[in-house]
Design a protein around this motif. Structure first.
Motif, PDB file in Angstrom:
ATOM      1  N   THR A  64      15.654  -8.462 -26.881  1.00  0.00           N
ATOM      2  CA  THR A  64      16.547  -7.891 -26.017  1.00  0.00           C
ATOM      3  C   THR A  64      17.794  -7.605 -26.930  1.00  0.00           C
ATOM      4  OG1 THR A  64      17.421 -10.275 -25.619  1.00  0.00           O
ATOM      5  CG2 THR A  64      16.041  -8.917 -23.889  1.00  0.00           C
ATOM      6  N   ASP A  65      19.031  -8.110 -27.074  1.00  0.00           N
ATOM      7  CA  ASP A  65      19.843  -8.002 -27.997  1.00  0.00           C
ATOM      8  C   ASP A  65      19.238  -8.385 -29.349  1.00  0.00           C
ATOM      9  OD1 ASP A  65      21.537  -7.038 -26.196  1.00  0.00           O
ATOM     10  OD2 ASP A  65      22.459  -8.934 -25.707  1.00  0.00           O
ATOM     11  N   LYS A  66      18.680  -9.407 -29.380  1.00  0.00           N
ATOM     12  CA  LYS A  66      18.025  -9.940 -30.716  1.00  0.00           C
ATOM     13  C   LYS A  66      16.225 -10.332 -30.398  1.00  0.00           C
ATOM     14  CE  LYS A  66      19.133 -14.975 -30.067  1.00  0.00           C
ATOM     15  NZ  LYS A  66      19.749 -16.020 -30.160  1.00  0.00           N
ATOM     16  N   CYS A  67      15.840 -10.281 -31.194  1.00  0.00           N
ATOM     17  CA  CYS A  67      14.322 -10.972 -31.222  1.00  0.00           C
ATOM     18  C   CYS A  67      14.012 -12.257 -31.583  1.00  0.00           C
ATOM     19  CB  CYS A  67      13.448  -9.855 -32.253  1.00  0.00           C
ATOM     20  SG  CYS A  67      13.672  -8.360 -31.744  1.00  0.00           S
ATOM     21  N   THR A  68      13.358 -12.896 -30.695  1.00  0.00           N
ATOM     22  CA  THR A  68      12.851 -14.362 -30.942  1.00  0.00           C
ATOM     23  C   THR A  68      11.579 -14.569 -30.677  1.00  0.00           C
ATOM     24  OG1 THR A  68      15.022 -14.765 -29.792  1.00  0.00           O
ATOM     25  CG2 THR A  68      13.614 -16.641 -29.992  1.00  0.00           C
ATOM     26  N   LEU A  69      11.046 -15.011 -31.672  1.00  0.00           N
ATOM     27  CA  LEU A  69       9.544 -15.402 -31.774  1.00  0.00           C
ATOM     28  C   LEU A  69       9.545 -16.983 -31.616  1.00  0.00           C
ATOM     29  CD1 LEU A  69       6.645 -14.777 -32.656  1.00  0.00           C
ATOM     30  CD2 LEU A  69       7.270 -15.375 -34.735  1.00  0.00           C
ATOM     31  N   LYS A  70       8.751 -17.111 -30.557  1.00  0.00           N
ATOM     32  CA  LYS A  70       8.136 -18.523 -30.184  1.00  0.00           C
ATOM     33  C   LYS A  70       6.682 -18.674 -30.517  1.00  0.00           C
ATOM     34  CE  LYS A  70       7.985 -22.187 -26.836  1.00  0.00           C
ATOM     35  NZ  LYS A  70       8.343 -22.826 -25.409  1.00  0.00           N
ATOM     36  N   ALA A  71       6.189 -19.605 -31.597  1.00  0.00           N
ATOM     37  CA  ALA A  71       4.928 -19.586 -31.921  1.00  0.00           C
ATOM     38  C   ALA A  71       4.289 -21.267 -31.998  1.00  0.00           C
ATOM     39  CB  ALA A  71       5.040 -19.210 -33.523  1.00  0.00           C
ATOM     40  N   LYS A  72       3.003 -21.296 -31.427  1.00  0.00           N
ATOM     41  CA  LYS A  72       2.421 -22.346 -31.361  1.00  0.00           C
ATOM     42  C   LYS A  72       1.205 -22.157 -32.365  1.00  0.00           C
ATOM     43  CE  LYS A  72      -1.197 -24.037 -29.812  1.00  0.00           C
ATOM     44  NZ  LYS A  72      -1.895 -24.616 -30.756  1.00  0.00           N
ATOM     45  N   GLN A  73       1.108 -22.532 -33.508  1.00  0.00           N
ATOM     46  CA  GLN A  73      -0.049 -22.155 -34.180  1.00  0.00           C
ATOM     47  C   GLN A  73      -1.224 -23.265 -33.970  1.00  0.00           C
ATOM     48  OE1 GLN A  73       2.684 -23.017 -37.650  1.00  0.00           O
ATOM     49  NE2 GLN A  73       1.941 -21.353 -38.670  1.00  0.00           N
ATOM     50  N   VAL A  74      -2.350 -22.674 -34.445  1.00  0.00           N
ATOM     51  CA  VAL A  74      -3.608 -23.640 -34.421  1.00  0.00           C
ATOM     52  C   VAL A  74      -3.380 -24.987 -35.040  1.00  0.00           C
ATOM     53  CG1 VAL A  74      -6.176 -23.719 -35.100  1.00  0.00           C
ATOM     54  CG2 VAL A  74      -5.238 -21.555 -34.563  1.00  0.00           C
ATOM     55  N   GLY A  75      -4.104 -25.911 -34.043  1.00  0.00           N
ATOM     56  CA  GLY A  75      -3.791 -27.261 -34.632  1.00  0.00           C
ATOM     57  C   GLY A  75      -2.574 -27.814 -34.271  1.00  0.00           C
ATOM     58  N   VAL A  76      -1.601 -27.159 -33.672  1.00  0.00           N
ATOM     59  CA  VAL A  76      -0.238 -27.883 -33.516  1.00  0.00           C
ATOM     60  C   VAL A  76      -0.093 -28.123 -31.789  1.00  0.00           C
ATOM     61  CG1 VAL A  76       2.313 -27.378 -33.489  1.00  0.00           C
ATOM     62  CG2 VAL A  76       0.662 -26.608 -35.284  1.00  0.00           C
ATOM     63  N   PRO A  77       0.331 -29.050 -31.268  1.00  0.00           N
ATOM     64  CA  PRO A  77       0.652 -29.229 -30.028  1.00  0.00           C
ATOM     65  C   PRO A  77       1.729 -28.537 -29.430  1.00  0.00           C
ATOM     66  CG  PRO A  77       0.791 -31.439 -31.350  1.00  0.00           C
ATOM     67  CD  PRO A  77       0.685 -30.334 -32.386  1.00  0.00           C
ATOM     68  N   ASP A  78       1.526 -28.163 -28.275  1.00  0.00           N
ATOM     69  CA  ASP A  78       2.475 -27.100 -27.333  1.00  0.00           C
ATOM     70  C   ASP A  78       3.932 -27.464 -27.625  1.00  0.00           C
ATOM     71  OD1 ASP A  78       0.190 -25.772 -26.617  1.00  0.00           O
ATOM     72  OD2 ASP A  78       0.314 -26.476 -24.520  1.00  0.00           O
ATOM     73  N   GLU A  79       4.345 -28.777 -27.552  1.00  0.00           N
ATOM     74  CA  GLU A  79       5.868 -29.455 -27.349  1.00  0.00           C
ATOM     75  C   GLU A  79       6.139 -29.125 -29.382  1.00  0.00           C
ATOM     76  OE1 GLU A  79       2.807 -32.903 -27.745  1.00  0.00           O
ATOM     77  OE2 GLU A  79       3.049 -31.092 -26.225  1.00  0.00           O
ATOM     78  N   GLU A  80       5.306 -29.060 -30.028  1.00  0.00           N
ATOM     79  CA  GLU A  80       5.878 -28.581 -31.412  1.00  0.00           C
ATOM     80  C   GLU A  80       6.066 -27.091 -31.859  1.00  0.00           C
ATOM     81  OE1 GLU A  80       3.774 -31.230 -34.335  1.00  0.00           O
ATOM     82  OE2 GLU A  80       3.825 -32.797 -32.996  1.00  0.00           O
ATOM     83  N   ALA A  81       5.832 -26.491 -30.673  1.00  0.00           N
ATOM     84  CA  ALA A  81       6.144 -24.743 -30.816  1.00  0.00           C
ATOM     85  C   ALA A  81       7.384 -24.684 -31.924  1.00  0.00           C
ATOM     86  CB  ALA A  81       5.957 -24.119 -29.777  1.00  0.00           C
ATOM     87  N   ILE A  82       7.195 -23.569 -32.655  1.00  0.00           N
ATOM     88  CA  ILE A  82       8.588 -23.169 -33.164  1.00  0.00           C
ATOM     89  C   ILE A  82       9.271 -22.016 -32.755  1.00  0.00           C
ATOM     90  CG2 ILE A  82       9.451 -22.644 -35.398  1.00  0.00           C
ATOM     91  CD1 ILE A  82       6.984 -24.359 -36.830  1.00  0.00           C
TER      92      ILE A  82
END
Length: 164
Positions: A64-82
């Motif tokens: 939108t005004d800024k770009c935000t990436l939310k990432a959950k990599q292979v092997g990482v639990p959902d709650e540890e998404a960055i």
């Protein structure tokens, strides 16, 4: 005899012209379907790579005004998404790469290999130009350039995550 030969030649030429026209149309359809990807507001990309716990990755980029990436990599639990911010000016590089690989042609791709019961899958949704979209998904079947696009997106997004 001459009349039959002339009619045969005319029919042969007409048939050849029809075949050429059909080939030209079939070659142009992908280009007609292709739209330039620009002004991306959202990319959602997920894929599986096995069936062990957390053997999938999910990347969601919202701008939108800024770009935000939310990432959950292979092997990482959902709650540890960055979650990281991507400079908006970098979006033109991502858009150029998606256009280079003709990703807008993927819109509507939906194929499944019904003979594979434990394979990999992907889903890609891109919203751009306030009204255009790409919606593609597959299970053990991939659109053209899929492995290149997957590699590019994963490497690009992971580079931003590592820079956090």
């Amino acid at each position: 005899m001459k009349k039959g030969l002339i009619i045969g030649i005319i029919l042969g030429v007409l048939l050849l012209l029809i075949v050429v026209a059909i080939v030209i149309v079939l070659l142009l359809i992908p280009r007609i379907k292709e739209k330039k990807i620009e002004n991306i507001s959202r990319i959602y990309f997920t894929y599986t790579s096995g069936y062990a716990m957390y053997s999938y990755a999910t990347y969601e980029l919202k701008c939108t005004d800024k770009c935000t990436l939310k990432a959950k990599q292979v092997g990482v639990p959902d709650e540890e998404a960055i979650e990281v911010e991507i400079p908006k000016e970098k979006m033109s590089v991502i858009e150029a790469k998606l256009n280079e690989y003709h990703v807008s042609r993927w819109n509507g791709f939906s194929k499944t290999d019904k003979y594979v019961l434990d394979g990999d899958s992907f889903s890609l949704n891109i919203d751009y130009n306030d009204k255009d979209e790409v919606r593609a998904h597959g299970y053990m079947m991939w659109p053209n350039n899929y492995s290149d696009v997957k590699s590019y997106l994963v490497n690009t997004f992971n580079d931003y995550i590592k820079g956090k």
